[in-house]
Design a protein around this motif. Sequence first.
Motif, mmCIF file in Angstrom:
data_model
loop_
_atom_site.group_PDB
_atom_site.id
_atom_site.type_symbol
_atom_site.label_atom_id
_atom_site.label_comp_id
_atom_site.label_asym_id
_atom_site.label_seq_id
_atom_site.Cartn_x
_atom_site.Cartn_y
_atom_site.Cartn_z
ATOM 1 N N TYR A 1 0.761 -1.284 0.445
ATOM 2 C CA TYR A 1 0.152 0.027 0.077
ATOM 3 C C TYR A 1 1.215 0.872 -0.071
ATOM 4 N N MET A 2 2.194 1.114 0.278
ATOM 5 C CA MET A 2 3.137 2.453 0.703
ATOM 6 C C MET A 2 3.903 2.469 -0.257
ATOM 7 N N ALA A 3 4.201 1.320 -0.937
ATOM 8 C CA ALA A 3 5.369 1.212 -2.121
ATOM 9 C C ALA A 3 5.363 1.994 -3.019
ATOM 10 N N PRO A 4 4.320 2.826 -3.580
ATOM 11 C CA PRO A 4 4.520 3.561 -4.871
ATOM 12 C C PRO A 4 4.457 5.028 -4.653
ATOM 13 N N TYR A 5 4.747 5.510 -2.599
ATOM 14 C CA TYR A 5 4.235 6.841 -2.589
ATOM 15 C C TYR A 5 5.915 6.708 -1.753
ATOM 16 N N VAL A 6 6.148 5.815 -0.668
ATOM 17 C CA VAL A 6 6.641 6.263 0.878
ATOM 18 C C VAL A 6 8.522 6.320 0.029
ATOM 19 N N ALA A 7 8.824 7.760 0.799
ATOM 20 C CA ALA A 7 10.279 8.002 1.193
ATOM 21 C C ALA A 7 11.293 7.348 1.035
ATOM 22 N N LEU A 8 11.007 7.052 3.054
ATOM 23 C CA LEU A 8 11.746 6.158 3.968
ATOM 24 C C LEU A 8 10.688 5.454 4.927
ATOM 25 N N ILE A 9 11.241 4.193 4.812
ATOM 26 C CA ILE A 9 11.208 3.509 5.968
ATOM 27 C C ILE A 9 11.809 3.744 7.063
ATOM 28 N N HIS A 10 11.764 3.394 8.086
ATOM 29 C CA HIS A 10 12.755 3.526 8.758
ATOM 30 C C HIS A 10 12.617 2.482 9.810
ATOM 31 N N GLY A 11 11.761 1.557 9.895
ATOM 32 C CA GLY A 11 11.204 0.125 10.950
ATOM 33 C C GLY A 11 11.662 -0.684 9.965
ATOM 34 N N VAL A 12 12.483 -0.852 9.039
ATOM 35 C CA VAL A 12 13.074 -1.766 8.558
ATOM 36 C C VAL A 12 14.177 -2.377 9.752
ATOM 37 N N ASP A 13 13.440 -3.928 10.229
ATOM 38 C CA ASP A 13 14.179 -5.460 11.444
ATOM 39 C C ASP A 13 14.297 -6.231 11.020
ATOM 40 N N ARG A 14 14.004 -6.805 10.078
ATOM 41 C CA ARG A 14 14.069 -8.652 9.651
ATOM 42 C C ARG A 14 14.184 -8.722 8.395
ATOM 43 N N ALA A 15 15.020 -9.283 7.766
ATOM 44 C CA ALA A 15 15.232 -9.852 6.519
ATOM 45 C C ALA A 15 14.335 -9.957 5.384
ATOM 46 N N LYS A 16 13.136 -10.816 6.369
ATOM 47 C CA LYS A 16 12.103 -10.735 5.782
ATOM 48 C C LYS A 16 11.387 -9.795 4.965
ATOM 49 N N LEU A 17 11.414 -8.683 5.491
ATOM 50 C CA LEU A 17 10.925 -7.774 5.175
ATOM 51 C C LEU A 17 11.146 -7.125 4.192
ATOM 52 N N ILE A 18 12.909 -7.542 4.222
ATOM 53 C CA ILE A 18 13.671 -6.449 3.341
ATOM 54 C C ILE A 18 13.286 -6.949 1.554
ATOM 55 N N THR A 19 12.880 -8.148 1.855
ATOM 56 C CA THR A 19 12.742 -9.263 0.273
ATOM 57 C C THR A 19 11.225 -8.575 0.372
ATOM 58 N N GLU A 20 10.134 -8.501 0.827
ATOM 59 C CA GLU A 20 9.053 -8.037 -0.074
ATOM 60 C C GLU A 20 9.175 -6.579 0.526
ATOM 61 N N ILE A 21 9.450 -5.554 1.173
ATOM 62 C CA ILE A 21 10.023 -3.925 0.630
ATOM 63 C C ILE A 21 11.246 -4.036 -0.912
ATOM 64 N N ASN A 22 11.893 -5.020 -1.509
ATOM 65 C CA ASN A 22 12.434 -4.455 -2.118
ATOM 66 C C ASN A 22 11.528 -5.199 -3.556
ATOM 67 N N LYS A 23 10.614 -6.631 -3.367
ATOM 68 C CA LYS A 23 9.428 -6.990 -4.928
ATOM 69 C C LYS A 23 8.782 -5.859 -4.584
ATOM 70 N N GLN A 24 8.079 -5.387 -3.699
ATOM 71 C CA GLN A 24 7.563 -4.316 -4.142
ATOM 72 C C GLN A 24 7.483 -2.947 -5.136
ATOM 73 N N ALA A 25 9.189 -2.302 -4.358
ATOM 74 C CA ALA A 25 10.031 -2.081 -5.061
ATOM 75 C C ALA A 25 9.625 -2.542 -6.571
ATOM 76 N N ILE A 26 10.182 -3.301 -6.660
ATOM 77 C CA ILE A 26 10.533 -3.498 -7.850
ATOM 78 C C ILE A 26 9.189 -3.525 -9.438
ATOM 79 N N LYS A 27 7.886 -3.724 -8.373
ATOM 80 C CA LYS A 27 6.422 -3.544 -8.958
ATOM 81 C C LYS A 27 6.411 -2.171 -9.095
ATOM 82 N N ASN A 28 6.775 -1.443 -8.370
ATOM 83 C CA ASN A 28 6.308 0.084 -9.323
ATOM 84 C C ASN A 28 7.475 0.817 -9.457
ATOM 85 N N ASP A 29 8.433 -0.174 -9.605
ATOM 86 C CA ASP A 29 9.935 0.708 -10.768
ATOM 87 C C ASP A 29 10.181 1.728 -9.836
ATOM 88 N N ARG A 30 10.409 1.577 -8.804
ATOM 89 C CA ARG A 30 11.268 2.079 -8.010
ATOM 90 C C ARG A 30 12.296 1.748 -7.276
#
Length: 218
Positions: free
Chosen positions: A77-106
């Motif tokens: 839901y935030m991948a299209p616009y979020v400028a900075l995610i402060h609370g990254v605290d686990r590897a699994k979350l990084i995988t998901e953020i990367n996946k959504q970033a790819i979908k949004n070409d960001r």
Amino acid sequence: MSIADNLSTILNEIPKDVSLVAVSKTKPIEDLQAAYDAGQRIFGENKIQEMTTKWEVLPKDIQWHMIGNVQSNKVKYMAPYVALIHGVDRAKLITEINKQAIKNDRIIDCLLQVHIAQESTKFGLNETELNEIIERQLTNPFPNIRIVGLMGMATFTTDSNQIKQEFAFLKSLYNKSSAQLNSINTLSMGMSGDYGLAIEAGSNMIRVGSKIFGERNY
Ligand SMILES: *Cc1c(COP(=O)(O)O)cnc(C)c1O
């Protein structure tokens, strides 16, 4: 004191190279608009749904920072616009953020949250986990994630020596990490009650809510 007055008081107090994130969680749109009209462009929220609702109606040159605990299934839901995610605290979350970033070409900027407080309710990586993520980003980087720094929250206490020690510890991890990863240039630490101590300890990004918008009613 108005929101505009509170903002200018804080901005006059902090060095120019320290960014101010206005933490607007739970606050109504009018309050964010008042801060925006006073020139504020970086806002911090801790719930993805609330942030997205605010993003939809407020001016598009606002930089939205997610400062809360992030559930993987809501990253989309935030991948299209979020400028900075402060609370990254686990590897699994990084995988998901990367996946959504790819979908949004960001490429999405992230901070790794480190657990420096005594309260177990606060979350974050320990030093070993932090090193593992940095090592991974050095050897086999996620292409659509940029790790730009570290974030931490000190213990909620009146003991300023304890807060200073926790901030100094995070600063030492920041120094090590930034020597390893070129992309690291941001140290997010300090809130309404402790941003003075945080800046003394080397913070260059503070997250201030109640001192700008007043106390929150949950
Ligand atoms: C709510 C919050 C803040 C702001 O707290 P104040 O004490 O109101 O300044 C800062 N950082 C995080 C992670 C928060 O959740």
